[in-house]
Design an enzyme around this catalytic site. Sequence first.
Site, short mmCIF file in Angstrom:
data_model
loop_
_atom_site.label_atom_id
_atom_site.label_comp_id
_atom_site.label_asym_id
_atom_site.label_seq_id
_atom_site.Cartn_x
_atom_site.Cartn_y
_atom_site.Cartn_z
N CYS A 54 9.84 -16.43 -1.66
CA CYS A 54 10.71 -16.22 -2.81
C CYS A 54 10.76 -17.52 -3.62
CB CYS A 54 12.11 -15.84 -2.33
SG CYS A 54 13.34 -15.76 -3.65
N ASP A 61 8.60 -13.78 2.12
CA ASP A 61 8.51 -12.37 1.75
C ASP A 61 7.29 -11.81 2.46
OD1 ASP A 61 10.68 -12.09 -0.02
OD2 ASP A 61 9.51 -12.87 -1.70
N GLU A 77 -16.09 -9.15 -0.68
CA GLU A 77 -16.48 -9.74 0.60
C GLU A 77 -15.20 -10.04 1.38
OE1 GLU A 77 -17.44 -12.13 3.74
OE2 GLU A 77 -16.33 -13.03 2.08
N GLN A 95 7.67 -10.71 -6.07
CA GLN A 95 6.90 -9.66 -5.43
C GLN A 95 6.08 -8.85 -6.44
OE1 GLN A 95 10.03 -7.55 -3.40
NE2 GLN A 95 10.21 -9.12 -1.81
N GLU A 96 6.70 -8.50 -7.52
CA GLU A 96 6.02 -7.72 -8.55
C GLU A 96 4.86 -8.50 -9.17
OE1 GLU A 96 10.31 -6.54 -8.17
OE2 GLU A 96 9.25 -8.44 -8.39
#
Length: 138
Positions: A54, A61, A77, A95-96
């Site tokens: 975060c 996270d 690969e 996160q987004e």
Amino acid sequence: MAEINVDHSKYQNIRFDIQDESAIMTDILETIPYEYPGKDIEVEIPTSEFTSVCPWSGLPDFAEITISFVPGRHLIEMKSLKYYLTSYRNVGIYQEHATRRILEELVAVSKPKWMKVEALWNARGGLGTRVVAEWTGE
């Protein structure tokens, strides 16, 4: 019931070391030729070990990420993908934004016909997050 006073001030200045997004090893990503161009397959790459932090607190996270794509002329690969995803480990990123960035960088290197990155972020404070980013070749 007796009132309990707890001094939380000791937490005010705690901050873990956070790397900025320059630590993400985009240049490590490699592709290998897809030997059957024109014959579509869907590739799905799941991992349950994705970690970033975060940017606000520095707390980890954790996410389960699934990368799905239809290759054009290249496959991703796997060793380079592992290093790339691991490079997020101490990066402070929402996160987004992490989900979208992964999609955009994988599309740029592999040039698929279609790609989707789905991230199921572990709950914190009772709230989990599901983020889906998709590229349709346009």
